[in-house]
Design a protein around this motif. Structure first.
Motif, mmCIF file in Angstrom:
data_model
loop_
_atom_site.group_PDB
_atom_site.id
_atom_site.type_symbol
_atom_site.label_atom_id
_atom_site.label_comp_id
_atom_site.label_asym_id
_atom_site.label_seq_id
_atom_site.Cartn_x
_atom_site.Cartn_y
_atom_site.Cartn_z
ATOM 1 N N ASP A 45 66.659 54.611 59.739
ATOM 2 C CA ASP A 45 65.429 55.258 59.518
ATOM 3 C C ASP A 45 65.114 54.861 58.125
ATOM 4 O O ASP A 45 65.861 54.248 57.530
ATOM 5 C CB ASP A 45 65.364 57.026 59.781
ATOM 6 N N GLN A 46 64.109 55.442 57.578
ATOM 7 C CA GLN A 46 63.826 55.194 56.089
ATOM 8 C C GLN A 46 63.525 56.501 55.329
ATOM 9 O O GLN A 46 62.697 57.295 55.877
ATOM 10 C CB GLN A 46 62.708 54.302 55.777
ATOM 11 N N ASN A 47 64.063 56.748 54.339
ATOM 12 C CA ASN A 47 63.920 57.971 53.652
ATOM 13 C C ASN A 47 63.648 57.574 52.231
ATOM 14 O O ASN A 47 63.986 56.802 51.526
ATOM 15 C CB ASN A 47 65.382 58.804 53.617
ATOM 16 N N PHE A 48 62.645 58.499 51.667
ATOM 17 C CA PHE A 48 62.293 58.703 50.418
ATOM 18 C C PHE A 48 62.337 60.140 49.650
ATOM 19 O O PHE A 48 61.899 60.913 50.329
ATOM 20 C CB PHE A 48 60.927 58.204 50.227
ATOM 21 N N ARG A 49 63.131 60.186 48.399
ATOM 22 C CA ARG A 49 62.971 61.438 47.782
ATOM 23 C C ARG A 49 61.474 61.546 46.955
ATOM 24 O O ARG A 49 61.334 60.723 46.144
ATOM 25 C CB ARG A 49 64.141 61.445 46.849
ATOM 26 N N VAL A 50 60.766 62.490 47.199
ATOM 27 C CA VAL A 50 59.661 62.604 46.488
ATOM 28 C C VAL A 50 59.277 63.638 45.590
ATOM 29 O O VAL A 50 59.739 64.924 46.195
ATOM 30 C CB VAL A 50 58.478 62.359 47.515
ATOM 31 N N ARG A 51 58.716 63.706 44.510
ATOM 32 C CA ARG A 51 58.269 64.917 43.651
ATOM 33 C C ARG A 51 56.732 64.869 44.006
ATOM 34 O O ARG A 51 55.916 63.948 43.720
ATOM 35 C CB ARG A 51 58.649 64.820 42.404
ATOM 36 N N VAL A 52 56.218 65.984 44.373
ATOM 37 C CA VAL A 52 54.686 66.246 44.480
ATOM 38 C C VAL A 52 54.110 67.137 43.412
ATOM 39 O O VAL A 52 54.741 67.839 42.946
ATOM 40 C CB VAL A 52 54.207 66.785 45.829
ATOM 41 N N SER A 53 52.619 66.980 43.191
ATOM 42 C CA SER A 53 51.909 67.658 42.298
ATOM 43 C C SER A 53 51.160 68.621 43.082
ATOM 44 O O SER A 53 50.597 68.109 44.031
ATOM 45 C CB SER A 53 51.025 66.735 41.410
#
Length: 376
Positions: A45-53
């Protein structure tokens, strides 16, 4: 570390979203603006760590998530992904350190997005999960106390899932799923990925014995729903420093429910033992500590104990054979695919060199030594 399945050769295509595309998905499907994004390693699969506003009226909620983009083949079975997501939510509500699932703009737990890959349009199921703190077990020194806790965790998780109900639960009856431990005999069609050497001989012997002594006795094992992949990269831990100065680790996260299926209690403890052996300085001694923790919640029956050695060997074979097979197809991902293989073949060879009786005696004597006590 998700483990893939046997449909990989033709139909399965790993997602290849750019960071910009991933950010757009988070905004369009979940309503968050991404302030920071980082790719994470993954199997298929494909995973991203994201920080959101977060908007001013939603301050105080989580700001770090993992965007999970399922491969094309898995995305054809959204019901299965939905059940896996609801299991994680159920366990989270029951107090387990699993991620919580962020709802989509439409109120669902998943969303289907399509991307133009040039020659064709591909559809992928996407999810947004809260980011869990901690370091993988693979990165910390693992002693008896943590091994015991991991065994206890595996048993408690399976026992808790006895109470899980969902109208699509039948999706977990994955009869031909290569990573269900009952399907070790399916490895026969992948043996061409191995050389004509001692490793292939051992795998052939494991498959033969598995058919005779495990497959023929499955009716004697107690059924349950398995997580199926409690490996040293899917269990996160955090440490505390006691007065003695030696770090004490506690489990802070359980990742990756993609390999869930209907199985048996003894499968879960066998899988945990195998993966805890990978990075251990005393791999043969691991099993007794994990078993003691597991049996503090779910004591195994004589039939289940009698299958444990072959089940651990079987999981080694699944991991090692499928890694070799996948490396032939996707050499560009070899470093990640071969994580287990770096020490796995050596451990499997050692188990066979010691012999079943000696390994079982070591495991069972260690488990017996706990009595009602817990390691310190």
């Amino acid at each position: 570390m998700s483990s893939g399945d046997d449909r990989r050769p033709q139909a399965l295509a790993k997602p290849a979203f750019s960071e910009a595309q991933a950010c757009a998905v988070v905004e369009s499907e979940f309503g968050f603006r991404v302030s920071e994004i980082q790719p994470l390693p993954s199997y298929d699969d494909q995973n991203f760590r994201v920080r959101v506003s977060r908007p001013g009226d939603a301050l105080g909620g989580p700001t770090e998530y993992v965007l999970k983009i399922s491969n094309t083949e898995s995305s054809k079975n959204p019901d299965l992904i939905e059940v896996q997501s609801h299991v994680a939510m159920f366990l989270h509500e029951a107090g387990f350190p699993t991620a919580s699932v962020c709802r989509t703009r439409d109120g669902g737990v998943t969303s289907l997005v399509s991307v133009d890959s040039g020659s064709q349009t591909k559809s992928h199921v996407v999810r947004l999960l809260t980011y869990l703190p901690g370091r993988p077990v693979a990165e910390v020194p693992v002693g008896p106390r943590l091994l015991y806790e991991i065994g206890r965790l595996a048993a408690t998780l399976d026992k808790t899932l006895e109470e899980f109900h969902h109208p699509k639960l039948r999706c977990l009856r994955r009869e031909d799923f290569i990573w269900n431990l009952r399907n070790v005999p399916l490895l026969e069609k992948y043996l061409s990925a191995l050389g004509q050497d001692r490793n292939r001989e051992i795998v052939g012997e494991v498959i033969r014995l598995f058919k005779e002594e495990v497959t023929a006795k499955l009716s004697h094992f107690r059924e349950c729903v398995n997580h199926g992949d409690l490996n040293d990269h899917n269990i996160l831990v955090e440490s505390s420093e006691p007065a003695s100065g030696d770090a004490v680790f506690r489990v802070s996260g359980i990742l990756d429910f993609e390999d869930m299926s209907c199985g048996y209690y003894v499968f879960e403890v066998a899988i945990a033992i195998m993966y805890m052996m990978i990075e251990s300085r005393d791999p043969m001694g691991v099993g007794g500590h994990v078993l003691a923790g597991f049996e503090s919640v779910i004591p195994l029956t004589p039939a289940e104990r009698g299958a444990l050695f072959l089940l651990v060997c079987g999981r080694f074979c699944q991991s090692l054979v499928m890694a070799a097979h996948s490396c032939r197809l996707h050499p560009e991902n070899a470093e990640y695919l071969m994580i287990t293989a770096k020490t796995g073949w050596k451990h499997l060879q050692q188990m066979f060199a010691m012999g079943r009786r000696a390994v079982e005696d070591l495991w069972f004597d260690t488990a017996r030594s706990y009595g009602c006590g817990v390691p310190v």
